[in-house]
Design a protein around this motif. Sequence first.
Motif, mmCIF file in Angstrom:
data_model
loop_
_atom_site.group_PDB
_atom_site.id
_atom_site.type_symbol
_atom_site.label_atom_id
_atom_site.label_comp_id
_atom_site.label_asym_id
_atom_site.label_seq_id
_atom_site.Cartn_x
_atom_site.Cartn_y
_atom_site.Cartn_z
ATOM 1 N N CYS A 80 42.175 58.912 33.751
ATOM 2 C CA CYS A 80 41.632 57.991 33.297
ATOM 3 C C CYS A 80 40.895 58.033 31.811
ATOM 4 O O CYS A 80 40.933 57.234 30.784
ATOM 5 N N ASN A 121 48.021 52.634 37.500
ATOM 6 C CA ASN A 121 48.453 52.157 38.854
ATOM 7 C C ASN A 121 49.195 53.672 39.435
ATOM 8 O O ASN A 121 49.096 53.666 40.820
ATOM 9 N N LEU A 144 46.561 55.892 40.342
ATOM 10 C CA LEU A 144 45.592 55.281 41.519
ATOM 11 C C LEU A 144 46.153 55.539 43.042
ATOM 12 O O LEU A 144 45.829 55.772 43.989
ATOM 13 N N GLU A 199 35.557 56.079 46.041
ATOM 14 C CA GLU A 199 35.704 54.593 45.778
ATOM 15 C C GLU A 199 34.995 54.279 44.225
ATOM 16 O O GLU A 199 35.690 53.542 43.343
ATOM 17 N N LYS A 222 38.075 55.087 41.843
ATOM 18 C CA LYS A 222 38.971 54.180 42.045
ATOM 19 C C LYS A 222 38.542 52.835 41.495
ATOM 20 O O LYS A 222 39.224 52.032 40.731
ATOM 21 N N ASP A 223 37.341 52.259 41.495
ATOM 22 C CA ASP A 223 36.590 51.287 40.723
ATOM 23 C C ASP A 223 36.691 51.377 39.497
ATOM 24 O O ASP A 223 37.308 50.425 38.757
ATOM 25 N N THR A 266 38.966 53.192 37.604
ATOM 26 C CA THR A 266 40.415 52.996 37.470
ATOM 27 C C THR A 266 40.804 51.444 37.368
ATOM 28 O O THR A 266 41.688 51.143 36.523
ATOM 29 N N LYS A 267 40.327 50.701 38.378
ATOM 30 C CA LYS A 267 40.572 49.349 38.424
ATOM 31 C C LYS A 267 39.974 48.542 37.354
ATOM 32 O O LYS A 267 40.791 47.771 36.710
ATOM 33 N N ARG A 268 38.863 48.875 36.946
ATOM 34 C CA ARG A 268 38.292 48.146 35.769
ATOM 35 C C ARG A 268 38.955 48.466 34.576
ATOM 36 O O ARG A 268 39.311 47.708 33.646
ATOM 37 N N ILE A 296 42.334 49.407 34.186
ATOM 38 C CA ILE A 296 43.538 48.563 34.459
ATOM 39 C C ILE A 296 43.232 47.058 33.883
ATOM 40 O O ILE A 296 44.070 46.473 33.362
ATOM 41 N N GLN A 297 42.221 46.719 34.399
ATOM 42 C CA GLN A 297 41.867 45.349 34.130
ATOM 43 C C GLN A 297 41.776 45.019 32.568
ATOM 44 O O GLN A 297 42.158 43.992 32.064
#
Length: 144
Positions: A13, A109, A112, A120, A123-124, A126-128, A130-131
């Motif tokens: 990240c 992704n 991830l 978590e 992971k969160d 990373t998802k943010r 990605i968004q």
Amino acid sequence: MIEQDTVKLLRECDAGVKMGVASISDVLDDVQDDKMKDCLHKSKQVHEKLEQEIEGLLHQYHDDGKEPAPIAKGMSWVKTNVMLAMNHSDATVADLMTDGCNMGVKSLNKYLNQYEAADEVSKDITKRLIQVESDLAEDLRAYL
């Protein structure tokens, strides 16, 4: 295993967000449209905020993070400058940035999934990230 995957995911990240900030910085002065420039500037600020958050988490694990691969950074810079030299337009910038965002989404992704034992919080973030990349690509579609 959790800590090891967490640090590895955060490193990826870190490299990705740094690449995003550098890429936006590389093209910002070439953008003519004020709305597009504003969109890129806001995205850069969000990237920088995430970068600080990622670095804070890495610091908790006593890790220095990860710089983007020099070859990837160099190739990105060359591609950007060659394409802008051939066609200096907002559409070219949008095309370059959309490709970069899509590569970032794909890589993040993959990481991830690869580091599924990460905590978590990591992971969160990373998802943010990605968004943020997905949102920027979508926002730039209007300029393609």
